[in-house]
Scaffold this motif. Structure first.
Motif, PDB file in Angstrom:
ATOM      1  N   THR A  53       3.060  20.159 -13.903  1.00 17.33           N
ATOM      2  CA  THR A  53       3.347  19.716 -12.533  1.00 17.33           C
ATOM      3  C   THR A  53       2.905  18.263 -12.392  1.00 17.33           C
ATOM      4  OG1 THR A  53       1.255  20.709 -11.814  1.00 17.33           O
ATOM      5  CG2 THR A  53       3.242  22.032 -11.549  1.00 17.33           C
ATOM      6  N   LYS A  54       3.644  17.403 -13.059  1.00 19.31           N
ATOM      7  CA  LYS A  54       3.377  15.966 -13.066  1.00 19.31           C
ATOM      8  C   LYS A  54       4.598  15.239 -12.512  1.00 19.31           C
ATOM      9  CE  LYS A  54       2.759  15.489 -17.444  1.00 19.31           C
ATOM     10  NZ  LYS A  54       2.428  14.880 -18.770  1.00 19.31           N
ATOM     11  N   PRO A  55       4.461  13.966 -12.143  1.00 20.13           N
ATOM     12  CA  PRO A  55       5.625  13.242 -11.616  1.00 20.13           C
ATOM     13  C   PRO A  55       6.813  13.227 -12.581  1.00 20.13           C
ATOM     14  CG  PRO A  55       3.619  12.039 -11.116  1.00 20.13           C
ATOM     15  CD  PRO A  55       3.213  13.169 -12.003  1.00 20.13           C
ATOM     16  N   TYR A  56       6.575  12.913 -13.846  1.00 15.87           N
ATOM     17  CA  TYR A  56       7.638  12.928 -14.839  1.00 15.87           C
ATOM     18  C   TYR A  56       7.411  14.093 -15.805  1.00 15.87           C
ATOM     19  CZ  TYR A  56       9.199   8.322 -13.300  1.00 15.87           C
ATOM     20  OH  TYR A  56       9.673   7.281 -12.547  1.00 15.87           O
ATOM     21  N   VAL A  57       8.486  14.767 -16.167  1.00 17.22           N
ATOM     22  CA  VAL A  57       8.428  15.932 -17.047  1.00 17.22           C
ATOM     23  C   VAL A  57       9.260  15.632 -18.292  1.00 17.22           C
ATOM     24  CG1 VAL A  57       8.911  18.402 -17.252  1.00 17.22           C
ATOM     25  CG2 VAL A  57       8.213  17.454 -15.045  1.00 17.22           C
ATOM     26  N   SER A  58       8.716  15.918 -19.454  1.00 17.85           N
ATOM     27  CA  SER A  58       9.419  15.633 -20.700  1.00 17.85           C
ATOM     28  C   SER A  58      10.685  16.478 -20.820  1.00 17.85           C
ATOM     29  CB  SER A  58       8.502  15.910 -21.892  1.00 17.85           C
ATOM     30  OG  SER A  58       9.222  15.785 -23.107  1.00 17.85           O
ATOM     31  N   THR A  59      11.751  15.854 -21.307  1.00 12.26           N
ATOM     32  CA  THR A  59      12.997  16.579 -21.553  1.00 12.26           C
ATOM     33  C   THR A  59      12.846  17.582 -22.697  1.00 12.26           C
ATOM     34  OG1 THR A  59      13.760  14.802 -23.014  1.00 12.26           O
ATOM     35  CG2 THR A  59      14.441  14.694 -20.706  1.00 12.26           C
ATOM     36  N   GLY A 150      22.396  -3.999  -4.754  1.00 13.31           N
ATOM     37  CA  GLY A 150      21.750  -4.229  -3.467  1.00 13.31           C
ATOM     38  C   GLY A 150      21.392  -2.976  -2.696  1.00 13.31           C
ATOM     39  N   SER A 151      21.725  -1.799  -3.213  1.00 10.81           N
ATOM     40  CA  SER A 151      21.430  -0.547  -2.502  1.00 10.81           C
ATOM     41  C   SER A 151      20.011  -0.075  -2.793  1.00 10.81           C
ATOM     42  CB  SER A 151      22.421   0.543  -2.914  1.00 10.81           C
ATOM     43  OG  SER A 151      23.739   0.168  -2.603  1.00 10.81           O
ATOM     44  N   GLU A 152      19.531   0.821  -1.928  1.00 19.21           N
ATOM     45  CA  GLU A 152      18.196   1.368  -2.115  1.00 19.21           C
ATOM     46  C   GLU A 152      18.086   2.740  -1.470  1.00 19.21           C
ATOM     47  OE1 GLU A 152      14.974  -0.408   0.014  1.00 19.21           O
ATOM     48  OE2 GLU A 152      16.161  -0.760   1.825  1.00 19.21           O
ATOM     49  N   LEU A 153      17.134   3.510  -1.953  1.00 23.86           N
ATOM     50  CA  LEU A 153      16.714   4.748  -1.317  1.00 23.86           C
ATOM     51  C   LEU A 153      15.240   4.584  -0.988  1.00 23.86           C
ATOM     52  CD1 LEU A 153      18.369   7.401  -3.678  1.00 23.86           C
ATOM     53  CD2 LEU A 153      19.253   6.474  -1.540  1.00 23.86           C
ATOM     54  N   ARG A 154      14.891   4.762   0.263  1.00 27.53           N
ATOM     55  CA  ARG A 154      13.505   4.553   0.674  1.00 27.53           C
ATOM     56  C   ARG A 154      12.641   5.761   0.337  1.00 27.53           C
ATOM     57  NH1 ARG A 154      14.335   1.308   6.454  1.00 27.53           N
ATOM     58  NH2 ARG A 154      15.333  -0.530   5.496  1.00 27.53           N
ATOM     59  N   LYS A 155      11.342   5.593   0.494  1.00 24.44           N
ATOM     60  CA  LYS A 155      10.390   6.641   0.122  1.00 24.44           C
ATOM     61  C   LYS A 155      10.723   7.971   0.785  1.00 24.44           C
ATOM     62  CE  LYS A 155       6.243   3.815  -0.632  1.00 24.44           C
ATOM     63  NZ  LYS A 155       4.870   3.539  -0.138  1.00 24.44           N
ATOM     64  N   HIS A 156      10.755   9.007  -0.024  1.00 25.49           N
ATOM     65  CA  HIS A 156      11.018  10.352   0.492  1.00 25.49           C
ATOM     66  C   HIS A 156      10.565  11.368  -0.546  1.00 25.49           C
ATOM     67  CE1 HIS A 156      14.469   9.540  -2.085  1.00 25.49           C
ATOM     68  NE2 HIS A 156      14.660  10.852  -2.173  1.00 25.49           N
ATOM     69  N   VAL A 182       8.605   7.106  -9.089  1.00 23.11           N
ATOM     70  CA  VAL A 182       8.124   8.440  -8.746  1.00 23.11           C
ATOM     71  C   VAL A 182       6.603   8.404  -8.744  1.00 23.11           C
ATOM     72  CG1 VAL A 182       8.182  10.901  -9.303  1.00 23.11           C
ATOM     73  CG2 VAL A 182      10.135   9.437  -9.885  1.00 23.11           C
ATOM     74  N   ASP A 183       6.012   8.667  -7.570  1.00 25.68           N
ATOM     75  CA  ASP A 183       4.556   8.622  -7.405  1.00 25.68           C
ATOM     76  C   ASP A 183       3.985   7.303  -7.926  1.00 25.68           C
ATOM     77  OD1 ASP A 183       2.201   9.776  -6.410  1.00 25.68           O
ATOM     78  OD2 ASP A 183       1.622  10.489  -8.403  1.00 25.68           O
ATOM     79  N   GLY A 184       4.706   6.210  -7.671  1.00 26.44           N
ATOM     80  CA  GLY A 184       4.225   4.881  -8.032  1.00 26.44           C
ATOM     81  C   GLY A 184       4.546   4.444  -9.443  1.00 26.44           C
ATOM     82  N   HIS A 203       9.204   9.549  -3.940  1.00 26.21           N
ATOM     83  CA  HIS A 203       9.949   8.682  -4.837  1.00 26.21           C
ATOM     84  C   HIS A 203      10.917   7.797  -4.057  1.00 26.21           C
ATOM     85  CE1 HIS A 203      12.284  12.450  -4.535  1.00 26.21           C
ATOM     86  NE2 HIS A 203      13.381  11.737  -4.786  1.00 26.21           N
ATOM     87  N   ARG A 204      11.337   6.733  -4.692  1.00 26.85           N
ATOM     88  CA  ARG A 204      12.300   5.807  -4.111  1.00 26.85           C
ATOM     89  C   ARG A 204      13.088   5.160  -5.241  1.00 26.85           C
ATOM     90  NH1 ARG A 204      11.048   0.279  -3.673  1.00 26.85           N
ATOM     91  NH2 ARG A 204       9.184  -0.352  -4.825  1.00 26.85           N
ATOM     92  N   ALA A 205      14.208   4.521  -4.905  1.00 24.63           N
ATOM     93  CA  ALA A 205      15.051   3.882  -5.913  1.00 24.63           C
ATOM     94  C   ALA A 205      15.640   2.605  -5.351  1.00 24.63           C
ATOM     95  CB  ALA A 205      16.163   4.831  -6.359  1.00 24.63           C
ATOM     96  N   GLU A 206      15.951   1.679  -6.251  1.00 25.69           N
ATOM     97  CA  GLU A 206      16.505   0.395  -5.823  1.00 25.69           C
ATOM     98  C   GLU A 206      17.360  -0.184  -6.950  1.00 25.69           C
ATOM     99  OE1 GLU A 206      14.943  -4.037  -4.398  1.00 25.69           O
ATOM    100  OE2 GLU A 206      13.552  -2.346  -4.476  1.00 25.69           O
ATOM    101  N   ASN A 207      18.462  -0.798  -6.569  1.00 22.85           N
ATOM    102  CA  ASN A 207      19.274  -1.556  -7.515  1.00 22.85           C
ATOM    103  C   ASN A 207      19.266  -3.011  -7.069  1.00 22.85           C
ATOM    104  OD1 ASN A 207      21.073  -2.637  -9.308  1.00 22.85           O
ATOM    105  ND2 ASN A 207      22.779  -1.281  -8.817  1.00 22.85           N
TER     106      ASN A 207
END
Length: 300
Positions: A53-59, A150-156, A182-184, A203-207
């Protein structure tokens, strides 16, 4: 007595979810965030999870997803054809409750499946991708997701912890200015490369580049320690999360939540107008309503 136990579980779960991780929503935003209502269920999912249960999980925990990375170029070809046909797009009306707020900042999508069989439009326009997805039962939802320049997804944070999010880079700038955090912790997408993360962390995303980004976006069933816990996870997904199905075109399935979303959104627009006119009054009324509901339920 039972109702106070339920309240204690609810409050304790909400606090755990709020303080989990390094990045948090503001406390009062957390109190009214949609993820709060799923906090007890999500804490159960974390406790029963067979993967970290961590921010990133190995594939490496998900061998069944290897056919996706192996076929990424064929999948990309179908995604590019969709983009050229302008089929990766925002919802045409208020019928995508899960991602409605994302469209305002440029994000677009084309659903391949949503906790069910593929949409008819996906089977017609993306036969190779839907064929591969149909061989992987753990993939409960899938879409092509576009984040234009120029798009983004804000923190959620997403509301349900019964899945792990999978991203496969298809068309990416290959630039660290196009990233998800993800979690910084940041990750920059690359063509043909997969990443998995727990979407219930903030998490959030930005281009920030001048090039497009398209990924294959999947919700993969969280592996559970016990068979009964996995069965409960699938039950919740089938009877609750599946109700968020949103169409690409006429003839695609629309879930129950999205059939009533337009009516609820009309109320939300009035609430947003009140917030613009008088923010203190908006928050007083908002917390008064929540407080009144709790008092009605728990006060003798």
């Amino acid at each position: 007595m039972l109702k106070w136990v339920i309240l204690a579980v609810f409050v304790g779960s909400t606090l755990y979810v709020h303080f989990r991780g390094r990045v948090r929503l503001k406390f009062f935003r957390q109190l009214t965030d949609h993820s709060m209502f799923m906090a007890p269920v999500n804490v159960f999912m974390y406790a029963c999870s067979r993967v970290p249960t961590k921010p990133y999980v190995s594939t490496e925990f998900f061998d069944d997803l290897k056919p996706l990375t192996a076929s990424w170029q064929e999948i990309r070809a179908e995604a590019l054809a969709l983009r050229d046909a302008q089929q990766i797009k925002a919802a045409s009306s208020y019928n995508d409750v899960g991602f409605n707020s994302f469209f305002r900042r440029g994000w677009k999508r084309f659903y391949l499946k949503w906790y069910d069989d593929a949409h008819p439009s996906a089977r017609e326009l993306c036969p190779k991708t839907t064929e591969i997805l149909n061989t992987i039962p753990s993939v409960k939802a899938a879409m092509f997701a576009e984040l234009p320049p120029g798009s983004e997804l804000r923190k959620h944070r997403d509301p349900y912890a019964g899945s792990i999010r999978y991203h496969l880079g298809l068309v990416t700038p290959g630039d660290d200015r196009c990233y998800i955090e993800v979690d910084g912790e940041r990750y920059s997408w690359r063509d043909g490369e997969a990443v998995m993360f727990d979407e219930t962390y903030i998490h959030r995303a930005e281009n920030g580049t001048d090039r497009d980004r398209i990924i294959l976006f999947c919700d993969v069933e969280r592996p559970m320690r016990w068979r009964w816990a996995g069965a409960l996870n699938r039950f919740i997904a089938r009877h609750l999360v599946a109700a968020g199905a949103s169409p690409n075109q006429e003839g695609d399935k629309t879930g129950g939540l999205n059939r009533v979303f337009a009516s609820f959104y009309a109320i939300r627009l009035k609430a947003k107008a009140l917030r613009e006119w008088n923010k203190p009054l908006y928050y007083v009324l908002k917390f008064a309503i929540f407080g009144g509901i709790l008092a009605w339920i728990f006060w003798p």
